[in-house]
Design an enzyme around this catalytic site. Sequence first.
Site, PDB file in Angstrom:
ATOM      1  N   HIS A 101       0.324   2.091   4.233  1.00  0.00           N
ATOM      2  CA  HIS A 101      -0.272   2.664   5.450  1.00  0.00           C
ATOM      3  C   HIS A 101      -0.168   1.588   6.531  1.00  0.00           C
ATOM      4  O   HIS A 101      -0.237   0.391   6.218  1.00  0.00           O
ATOM      5  CB  HIS A 101      -1.756   2.945   5.272  1.00  0.00           C
ATOM      6  CG  HIS A 101      -2.114   3.858   4.150  1.00  0.00           C
ATOM      7  ND1 HIS A 101      -2.183   3.445   2.852  1.00  0.00           N
ATOM      8  CD2 HIS A 101      -2.480   5.164   4.145  1.00  0.00           C
ATOM      9  CE1 HIS A 101      -2.560   4.455   2.080  1.00  0.00           C
ATOM     10  NE2 HIS A 101      -2.739   5.519   2.838  1.00  0.00           N
ATOM     11  N   ASP A 104      -2.839  -0.958   6.184  1.00  0.00           N
ATOM     12  CA  ASP A 104      -2.825  -1.870   5.023  1.00  0.00           C
ATOM     13  C   ASP A 104      -2.299  -3.244   5.425  1.00  0.00           C
ATOM     14  O   ASP A 104      -2.590  -4.239   4.769  1.00  0.00           O
ATOM     15  CB  ASP A 104      -1.870  -1.385   3.910  1.00  0.00           C
ATOM     16  CG  ASP A 104      -2.208  -0.004   3.385  1.00  0.00           C
ATOM     17  OD1 ASP A 104      -3.350   0.440   3.590  1.00  0.00           O
ATOM     18  OD2 ASP A 104      -1.311   0.629   2.775  1.00  0.00           O
TER      19      ASP A 104
HETATM   20  C1  XUL Z   1      -5.676   9.215  -1.409  1.00  0.00           C
HETATM   21  C2  XUL Z   1      -4.226   9.008  -1.528  1.00  0.00           C
HETATM   22  C3  XUL Z   1      -3.588   8.257  -0.414  1.00  0.00           C
HETATM   23  C4  XUL Z   1      -2.222   8.730  -0.060  1.00  0.00           C
HETATM   24  C5  XUL Z   1      -1.623   8.055   1.148  1.00  0.00           C
HETATM   25  O1  XUL Z   1      -6.249   9.854  -2.490  1.00  0.00           O
HETATM   26  O2  XUL Z   1      -3.615   9.388  -2.494  1.00  0.00           O
HETATM   27  O3  XUL Z   1      -3.573   6.895  -0.743  1.00  0.00           O
HETATM   28  O4  XUL Z   1      -1.327   8.553  -1.126  1.00  0.00           O
HETATM   29  O5  XUL Z   1      -2.446   8.083   2.246  1.00  0.00           O
END
Ligand code: XUL
Length: 448
Positions: A101, A104
């Site tokens: 993300h 992150d």
């Molecule tokens: C949350 C989840 C996230 C997504 C990306 O449950 O799986 O980490 O994979 O935002």
Amino acid sequence: MSDLWNVDAIPFVGKASKVQGLGFRYYEPERIVAGKPMKDWLRFAVAYWHTFDQRLVDPFGDGTAQRPYDRFTDPMDQALAKVDYTFEFYRKLNVKYFCFHDRDLAPEGDTLRETNAKLDRVVDRIAELQAETGITPLWNTSSLFTNPRFVSGAGTSPYAKVFTYSAGQLKHSLEIAKRLGSENYVFWGGREGYENLWNTDLRREQEHMARLLQMSVDYAKEIGLDAQFLIEPKPKEPTTHQYDFDAATTIAFLKTHGLDDHFKLNLEGNHANLAGHTYQHEIRVARVAGMLGSLDANQGDKLIGWDMDEFPSDLYETTAVMWEVLDEGQIGPHGGLNFDSKPRRTSFTAEDLFRGHVVGMDTYAAGLLVAAQMHEDRFIEDLVGERYSSFDEGVGVSIENGDANLSTLEELALDVPQSELLAATHSDHLESVKGTINNYIVDTLGQA
Ligand code: XUL
Ligand code: CO
């Protein structure tokens, strides 16, 4: 290779020992299985958020994680130093992809402009290490759910200012996907849902969400970003009801809003369970719709009703997942297995991050071997083919090709005695089917 982690590169050790340590028993990247090297079937990725950022908190306790970069106390210094650790981690595991993300990577500033500037400094370092190593993002995404501004959603926020901010944040994330060559771009609607219907305009929220996705499609086209767009379904947590509830709901949403040509699905094992489904169910539903995109590899806990994000260790489940993948021919056009998984709070050492991945990778490699054997023997294909064989001839053909109608079928049905109908049905012997799958697991891995 430098030694930031104080862990050696993970070797293939085969069955030297029953104790699963820092070596692969089953994962041999170059081994050909069903016509392709294992590494091409599996395309493993490391999740930045869980592996490098997660402090192993739970609702009752602080983080227990011990990480070698904790010694950098300034957040920006730490963010930049951490990138070197991440690439060494990928190389020691022999994983070619990672997922992240935007949030992150670097701390936020007060404005989006300041935040983007910090983020870009870290992305610069990632780009350098990508060029050195050839390791690239399987996908990236934008965290439109962590910061308090997203308290009531991003694309579905009732506040136009928050929608506006979300669009701006998303735009930069797409630019990063283009710059780093991400193969996919994921949308997980972390807060795109509702807490309570009494204060929610459901129609308006879903239209806004579709609008934000359409803007993203348009912008990708504008900048020449050809990453596959993926939606990741999850039924609940954090909101009471998430709009992208499961594969079927998400496919219906995409079709309703004319977005289905631009998106596929990123499916996650633990999310499937929260929706009351198996992982295999979600994958099959997506496959049937031509929408299997990529997979987040993790598992839940049978006794706990929330998102545990455990590293996969369930051979039965990985066999089912890899059977679907073999039947499909690939995970998705650019799909892979992203470990959206974290060690337990009690597994707090840096070495445990390697241990978790080794078990996850080996469990998927083992699942691939078992599923390939089942596939080669056509065990499931023959069983299913036989079960529906009455549609391969006579009236069955006329039903499938559209020649039959209610009147022609009534004519054929009116005088058939009950005994003849019962004679047309057969026992499924499901217990034996499940026992046979057990035998495949034990025998294939015994000989692997
Ligand atoms: C949350 C989840 C996230 C997504 C990306 O449950 O799986 O980490 O994979 O935002
Ligand atoms: Co996920």
